[in-house]
Design an enzyme around this catalytic site. Structure first.
Site, PDB file in Angstrom:
ATOM      1  N   SER A 150      16.052   0.869  -2.411  1.00 52.84           N
ATOM      2  CA  SER A 150      16.482   0.792  -0.882  1.00 52.84           C
ATOM      3  C   SER A 150      15.767  -0.383  -0.147  1.00 52.84           C
ATOM      4  O   SER A 150      14.920  -0.969  -0.644  1.00 52.84           O
ATOM      5  CB  SER A 150      15.870   2.360  -0.409  1.00 52.84           C
ATOM      6  OG  SER A 150      15.859   2.174   1.073  1.00 52.84           O
ATOM      7  N   TYR A 163       9.191   8.886   1.624  1.00 53.57           N
ATOM      8  CA  TYR A 163      10.026   8.090   0.925  1.00 53.57           C
ATOM      9  C   TYR A 163       9.812   6.541   0.784  1.00 53.57           C
ATOM     10  O   TYR A 163      10.026   6.017  -0.157  1.00 53.57           O
ATOM     11  CB  TYR A 163      11.675   8.311   1.702  1.00 53.57           C
ATOM     12  CG  TYR A 163      12.607   7.884   1.261  1.00 53.57           C
ATOM     13  CD1 TYR A 163      13.285   8.524   0.341  1.00 53.57           C
ATOM     14  CD2 TYR A 163      13.004   6.511   1.876  1.00 53.57           C
ATOM     15  CE1 TYR A 163      14.378   7.741  -0.378  1.00 53.57           C
ATOM     16  CE2 TYR A 163      14.062   6.023   1.095  1.00 53.57           C
ATOM     17  CZ  TYR A 163      14.857   6.715   0.157  1.00 53.57           C
ATOM     18  OH  TYR A 163      16.194   6.032  -0.385  1.00 53.57           O
ATOM     19  N   LYS A 167       9.513   4.303  -2.701  1.00 51.45           N
ATOM     20  CA  LYS A 167      10.310   3.222  -3.009  1.00 51.45           C
ATOM     21  C   LYS A 167       9.548   1.804  -3.332  1.00 51.45           C
ATOM     22  O   LYS A 167       9.800   0.978  -4.182  1.00 51.45           O
ATOM     23  CB  LYS A 167      11.522   3.154  -1.697  1.00 51.45           C
ATOM     24  CG  LYS A 167      12.423   4.198  -1.899  1.00 51.45           C
ATOM     25  CD  LYS A 167      13.153   4.628  -2.974  1.00 51.45           C
ATOM     26  CE  LYS A 167      14.300   5.517  -3.043  1.00 51.45           C
ATOM     27  NZ  LYS A 167      15.193   5.566  -4.116  1.00 51.45           N
TER      28      LYS A 167
END
Length: 352
Positions: A150, A163, A167
């Protein structure tokens, strides 16, 4: 050239592909993308209704599908799934680590149990998938593993600390493992696709401790755009693919002006990640239990009217060889024109 292209198409047809998080969103669209190329697709996810719907779509598009309900946070389950794929199809050519879990919340408003669950699925899930894939790929000395990253692998934002951390961790994991594979002279490829905001059902089922319903920020892309990039990445040796302008902006912005970006995000990004309408008190999420166990949610979310079906920057990335050649030709033509013009200006003929 035509013979070479036909050979490449023949090699891609019948490839055995494992996709985690395949019941909805990007994983669902990616399964369909590989099915269009005649792939044998193993579909891994928790939601049984979504998996069965994905199986039907793959078969309708000409592919062959195998459904394996799996929670990627459980390594033994992932390893068993990989063994089952090999038992059914004989090998694994491509493994796409797409599954993730998330939560929209300030760090101090979430529990450590919630934070750990996001890490177990989003980070360790990709580690587990990679480990299971390598078990079968290294002895054959061939295969491709795609990590799904991402823009937030480079730039963290508020409300998504778990999150973003996951990542970031995947980015470091790829750096280390890719070097180890190169040192082994292995022909197993490892690549990472960095996504921008994608129109998937996740924003309606992700856990949230916010007033408004979660939403993506910036330009939104349809899951099919991400799926095409993942398919390209699986068939190339490039280390990284970046999808969408927001991903480029986040990566470059953090490199050039990270402290200033902190203040910019603090001033408005929390509100930008929420709809203005309040979130319903009866809203359910999929952090610990799937929501597509009995109901299929498909690949798309609720932002179809705001989502882009193409990415010019992805096209430029896919065709950078041709673009570089065109730039070189243009530069060469400019130099020739300059020499011709200079020769005539100085009273010298450049013709025989």
């Amino acid at each position: 050239m035509l013979a070479t292209r036909a050979l490449v198409v023949a090699e891609q047809s019948g490839q055995v592909v494992v996709i985690t998080g395949a019941s909805a969103g990007v994983g669902r669209a990616t399964a369909c993308e590989f099915a269009k190329h005649g792939g044998k697709v193993a579909l891994l996810a928790r939601g049984r209704a979504g998996l069965q719907a994905a199986l039907r779509e793959v078969e309708e598009l000409g592919g062959e599908a195998l459904v394996i309900p799996t929670d990627v946070a459980d390594y033994q389950a992932v390893e068993r799934a990989a063994d089952q794929v090999v038992e059914r199809f004989g090998r694994i050519d491509i493994w796409v680590n797409n599954a993730f879990a998330g939560i929209f919340s300030r760090f101090t408003d979430m529990s450590l149990k919630e934070y750990r669950r996001v890490t177990d699925v989003t980070y360790l899930g990709q580690v587990h998938g990679t480990r299971a894939a390598l078990k079968h790929m290294l002895p054959r000395d061939t295969g491709s593993i795609v990590l799904i990253g991402s823009a937030l692998a480079y730039r963290g934002i508020p409300l998504q600390s778990a999150y973003c951390a996951a990542k970031h961790a995947i980015q470091g994991f790829q750096d280390s493992l890719r070097v180890e594979l190169l040192a082994m002279d292995s022909h197993v490829r490892l690549t990472m696709v960095q996504l921008s905001g994608v129109n998937t059902p996740q924003f309606d089922w992700i856990r949230a401790h916010t007033k408004g319903t979660p939403r993506p920020v910036g330009a939104i892309y349809q899951p099919e755009v991400a799926a095409r990039a993942i398919w390209k990445a699986a068939h190339a040796s490039r280390k990284q693919w970046i999808v969408g302008a927001p991903a480029y902006q986040a990566i470059l912005g953090d490199k050039l002006r990270s402290p200033l970006l902190d203040h910019y995000l603090a001033s408005g990004n929390i509100e930008a990640q929420q709809d203005s309408s309040p979130m319903g008190t009866d809203r359910r999420d999929n952090l610990f239990e799937p929501l597509d166990e009995a109901e299929d949610h498909g690949a798309h979310g609720r932002f179809d009217d705001q989502s882009r079906t193409s990415s010019p920057l992805l096209w430029a990335s896919e065709n950078r060889g041709w673009l570089a050649a065109g730039a070189a030709l243009a530069l060469g033509a400019g130099l020739v024109a300059a020499r011709l013009g200079g020769g005539e200006k100085n009273g010298h003929s450049t013709h025989a």
